[in-house]
Design an enzyme around this catalytic site. Structure first.
Site, PDB file in Angstrom:
ATOM      1  N   ASN A 278      -0.007  26.567 -37.379  1.00 23.84           N
ATOM      2  CA  ASN A 278      -0.383  25.165 -37.197  1.00 23.84           C
ATOM      3  C   ASN A 278      -1.090  24.676 -38.466  1.00 23.84           C
ATOM      4  O   ASN A 278      -2.225  25.063 -38.740  1.00 23.84           O
ATOM      5  CB  ASN A 278      -1.312  25.045 -35.977  1.00 23.84           C
ATOM      6  CG  ASN A 278      -1.705  23.604 -35.688  1.00 23.84           C
ATOM      7  OD1 ASN A 278      -1.538  22.718 -36.527  1.00 23.84           O
ATOM      8  ND2 ASN A 278      -2.232  23.371 -34.507  1.00 23.84           N
TER       9      ASN A 278
ATOM     10  N   HIS B 174       4.941  18.072 -34.188  1.00 23.50           N
ATOM     11  CA  HIS B 174       3.802  18.829 -34.702  1.00 23.50           C
ATOM     12  C   HIS B 174       3.924  20.254 -34.171  1.00 23.50           C
ATOM     13  O   HIS B 174       4.305  20.462 -33.016  1.00 23.50           O
ATOM     14  CB  HIS B 174       2.492  18.195 -34.242  1.00 23.50           C
ATOM     15  CG  HIS B 174       1.313  19.073 -34.489  1.00 23.50           C
ATOM     16  ND1 HIS B 174       1.043  19.580 -35.740  1.00 23.50           N
ATOM     17  CD2 HIS B 174       0.356  19.561 -33.668  1.00 23.50           C
ATOM     18  CE1 HIS B 174      -0.034  20.336 -35.669  1.00 23.50           C
ATOM     19  NE2 HIS B 174      -0.471  20.347 -34.415  1.00 23.50           N
TER      20      HIS B 174
ATOM     21  N   CYS C 281      -4.500  16.775 -36.095  1.00 27.34           N
ATOM     22  CA  CYS C 281      -3.066  17.118 -36.116  1.00 27.34           C
ATOM     23  C   CYS C 281      -2.152  15.898 -35.972  1.00 27.34           C
ATOM     24  O   CYS C 281      -0.961  15.984 -36.257  1.00 27.34           O
ATOM     25  CB  CYS C 281      -2.751  18.146 -35.039  1.00 27.34           C
ATOM     26  SG  CYS C 281      -3.658  19.676 -35.270  1.00 27.34           S
TER      27      CYS C 281
HETATM   28  C1  LIG Z   1      -4.678  29.382 -28.022  1.00 32.29           C
HETATM   29  C2  LIG Z   1      -3.516  29.829 -27.147  1.00 32.29           C
HETATM   30  C3  LIG Z   1      -2.431  30.446 -27.999  1.00 32.29           C
HETATM   31  C4  LIG Z   1      -4.006  30.905 -26.174  1.00 32.29           C
HETATM   32  O1  LIG Z   1      -2.952  31.295 -25.319  1.00 32.29           O
HETATM   33  P1  LIG Z   1      -3.193  31.355 -23.737  1.00 32.29           P
HETATM   34  O2  LIG Z   1      -1.955  31.878 -23.156  1.00 32.29           O
HETATM   35  O3  LIG Z   1      -3.638  29.982 -23.294  1.00 32.29           O
HETATM   36  O4  LIG Z   1      -4.321  32.411 -23.597  1.00 32.29           O
HETATM   37  P2  LIG Z   1      -5.771  32.269 -22.949  1.00 32.29           P
HETATM   38  O5  LIG Z   1      -6.665  31.483 -23.870  1.00 32.29           O
HETATM   39  O6  LIG Z   1      -5.646  31.807 -21.521  1.00 32.29           O
HETATM   40  O7  LIG Z   1      -6.209  33.779 -22.975  1.00 32.29           O
HETATM   41  C5  LIG Z   1      -5.537  34.768 -22.205  1.00 32.29           C
HETATM   42  C6  LIG Z   1      -6.100  36.122 -22.564  1.00 32.29           C
HETATM   43  O8  LIG Z   1      -5.658  36.478 -23.882  1.00 32.29           O
HETATM   44  C7  LIG Z   1      -6.770  36.845 -24.683  1.00 32.29           C
HETATM   45  N1  LIG Z   1      -6.511  36.511 -26.065  1.00 32.29           N
HETATM   46  C8  LIG Z   1      -6.806  35.347 -26.728  1.00 32.29           C
HETATM   47  N2  LIG Z   1      -6.413  35.441 -27.997  1.00 32.29           N
HETATM   48  C9  LIG Z   1      -5.834  36.661 -28.146  1.00 32.29           C
HETATM   49  C10 LIG Z   1      -5.241  37.313 -29.231  1.00 32.29           C
HETATM   50  N3  LIG Z   1      -5.131  36.752 -30.445  1.00 32.29           N
HETATM   51  N4  LIG Z   1      -4.732  38.559 -29.012  1.00 32.29           N
HETATM   52  C11 LIG Z   1      -4.817  39.162 -27.826  1.00 32.29           C
HETATM   53  N5  LIG Z   1      -5.395  38.580 -26.754  1.00 32.29           N
HETATM   54  C12 LIG Z   1      -5.888  37.337 -26.917  1.00 32.29           C
HETATM   55  C13 LIG Z   1      -7.933  36.083 -24.085  1.00 32.29           C
HETATM   56  O9  LIG Z   1      -9.155  36.701 -24.415  1.00 32.29           O
HETATM   57  C14 LIG Z   1      -7.622  36.169 -22.618  1.00 32.29           C
HETATM   58  O10 LIG Z   1      -8.050  37.421 -22.137  1.00 32.29           O
HETATM   59  P3  LIG Z   1      -8.692  37.585 -20.659  1.00 32.29           P
HETATM   60  O11 LIG Z   1      -7.607  37.154 -19.720  1.00 32.29           O
HETATM   61  O12 LIG Z   1      -9.017  39.033 -20.612  1.00 32.29           O
HETATM   62  O13 LIG Z   1      -9.871  36.671 -20.649  1.00 32.29           O
HETATM   63  C15 LIG Z   1      -2.916  28.644 -26.340  1.00 32.29           C
HETATM   64  O14 LIG Z   1      -3.814  28.280 -25.325  1.00 32.29           O
HETATM   65  C16 LIG Z   1      -2.644  27.432 -27.172  1.00 32.29           C
HETATM   66  O15 LIG Z   1      -1.767  27.429 -28.009  1.00 32.29           O
HETATM   67  N6  LIG Z   1      -3.365  26.337 -26.898  1.00 32.29           N
HETATM   68  C17 LIG Z   1      -3.139  25.023 -27.478  1.00 32.29           C
HETATM   69  C18 LIG Z   1      -3.210  25.024 -28.945  1.00 32.29           C
HETATM   70  C19 LIG Z   1      -3.176  23.649 -29.452  1.00 32.29           C
HETATM   71  O16 LIG Z   1      -2.347  22.893 -29.071  1.00 32.29           O
HETATM   72  N7  LIG Z   1      -4.141  23.363 -30.316  1.00 32.29           N
HETATM   73  C20 LIG Z   1      -4.488  22.154 -30.857  1.00 32.29           C
HETATM   74  C21 LIG Z   1      -3.619  21.031 -30.801  1.00 32.29           C
HETATM   75  S1  LIG Z   1      -3.125  20.742 -32.399  1.00 32.29           S
END
Ligand SMILES: CC(C)(COP(=O)(O)OP(=O)(O)OC[C@H]1O[C@@H](n2cnc3c(N)ncnc32)[C@H](O)[C@@H]1OP(=O)(O)O)[C@@H](O)C(=O)NCCC(=O)NCCS
Length: 317
Positions: free
Chosen positions: A274, A244, A113
């Site tokens: 993204n 980004h 990215c």
């Molecule tokens: C991926 C992302 C959106 C997840 O959001 P989050 O708030 O961190 O969520 P978590 O991973 O802690 O998951 C929380 C809960 O939601 C659930 N969940 C994950 N994806 C889900 C979806 N699409 N729909 C519903 N629930 C979802 C998980 O299973 C988890 O459930 P649990 O509490 O029962 O275990 C977020 O972490 C993110 O954007 N991370 C960075 C991304 C990034 O910068 N990427 C690369 C750099 S370019």
């Protein structure tokens, strides 16, 4: 003194749109969850007959036209991508052929990215050392090709697209600084493992999202300080943040660090998701087309991505 200045910008999105509602049909997710946790409503996805080089080429044509130069004037092509059509040749060589030009050097770089910022940084050095006058820098990715659409934590995030700039030598200020960094020690938090399943290689993104999120926010805080201090500038001097686009909550955290209202941030994540190396030039192009970004404005671009890699470019547009 020789400066490198952005002379033209172009971008391209594939026609097919995948909405949150579409994803609801195949995944245990909801539009409400995706929107509130990421800011994404929809993303563009390549068709089965489209490759990353097609996105790169379409974006390049527009950047060249907007720069009002001929293809023969291009003396270097750099493509940032993580999803090349083939292991080799590079997309840069492919784009060169499609543009009908010969002999100029052309190569791909891979910084996920942060790739477009890496590309700009390299191009800036070529211009300032008088090794090139007009450089085509492209960020293009088809992240859908390495996304597991049965994994709800990943399938919702990624999109496809391409963006390009012509960076040219100029006697006017353009790129004020670039800073690029990497730290490979957290590979397992965000990578594409070589999974050999029943003799079939399955290569899709694996991410520990919440851990990546925390590291991204902390790192982006430092990038902002680094860019401003290197140029003796204040937060208030920045006209536009062109970040980004990984998660709206990451964008909001960076804007808060800059004491900047979200009105000063170019946001495309709601419609693009993204798009990895393509996201910054796509956002830049949208900022220009919408009339927000104007000549003379000071723009901070920043990115964080797999590797981990991160970086910034501070630009007088
Ligand atoms: C991926 C992302 C959106 C997840 O959001 P989050 O708030 O961190 O969520 P978590 O991973 O802690 O998951 C929380 C809960 O939601 C659930 N969940 C994950 N994806 C889900 C979806 N699409 N729909 C519903 N629930 C979802 C998980 O299973 C988890 O459930 P649990 O509490 O029962 O275990 C977020 O972490 C993110 O954007 N991370 C960075 C991304 C990034 O910068 N990427 C690369 C750099 S370019």
């Amino acid at each position: 003194m020789i400066f490198s200045k952005i002379k033209g910008v172009g971008s391209y999105l594939p026609k097919k749109v995948l909405t949150n509602k579409d994803l609801e049909k195949t995944l245990d997710t909801t539009d409400e969850w995706i929107t509130s946790r990421t800011g994404i409503k929809e993303r563009h996805i390549v068709g089965s007959d489209e490759q990353t080089s097609d996105l790169a080429f379409e974006a390049a044509k527009k950047a060249i036209s907007n720069a009002d130069i001929s293809t023969e004037e291009i003396d270097l092509i750099i493509v940032a991508t993580t999803t090349p059509d083939k292991i080799f040749p590079s997309i840069a060589c492919n784009v060169q052929t499609k543009l009908g030009i010969k002999n100029c050097p052309a190569f791909d770089i891979q910084a996920v990215c942060s790739g477009f910022i890496y590309g700009l940084s390299i191009a800036d050095k070529f211009i300032k050392t008088q090794s090139a006058k007009n450089i085509l820098v492209i960020g293009a990715d088809s992240m859908s090709k390495i996304t597991d659409y049965t994994d709800r934590s990943n399938a919702i995030l990624w999109g496809d697209g391409g963006g390009a700039v012509i960076l040219s030598s100029s006697d006017q200020q353009g790129i004020l600084s670039t800073h690029i960094h990497a730290d490979g020690q957290h590979e397992e938090l965000l990578h594409v493992p070589n999974n050999n399943i029943k003799n079939k290689i399955k290569q899709t993104i694996t991410m520990q999202g919440s851990q990546v999120f925390k590291i991204a926010v902390n790192t982006l805080d430092k990038i902002v300080d680094e860019a401003l201090e290197a140029n003796n500038l204040q937060k208030k001097d920045i006209d536009w943040l062109v970040p980004h686009q990984a998660n709206i909550r990451i964008l909001e955290a960076t804007a808060k660090k800059l004491q900047m209202s979200m009105d000063k941030v170019i946001v495309t994540i709601d419609r693009h998701g993204n798009t990895s190396a393509a996201s910054i030039p796509l956002a830049l192009d949208e900022g220009i087309i919408s009339g927000k970004i104007k000549p003379g404005h000071l723009i901070l671009m920043e990115a964080f991505g797999g590797g981990f890699t991160w970086g910034s470019a501070l630009i007088r547009f």
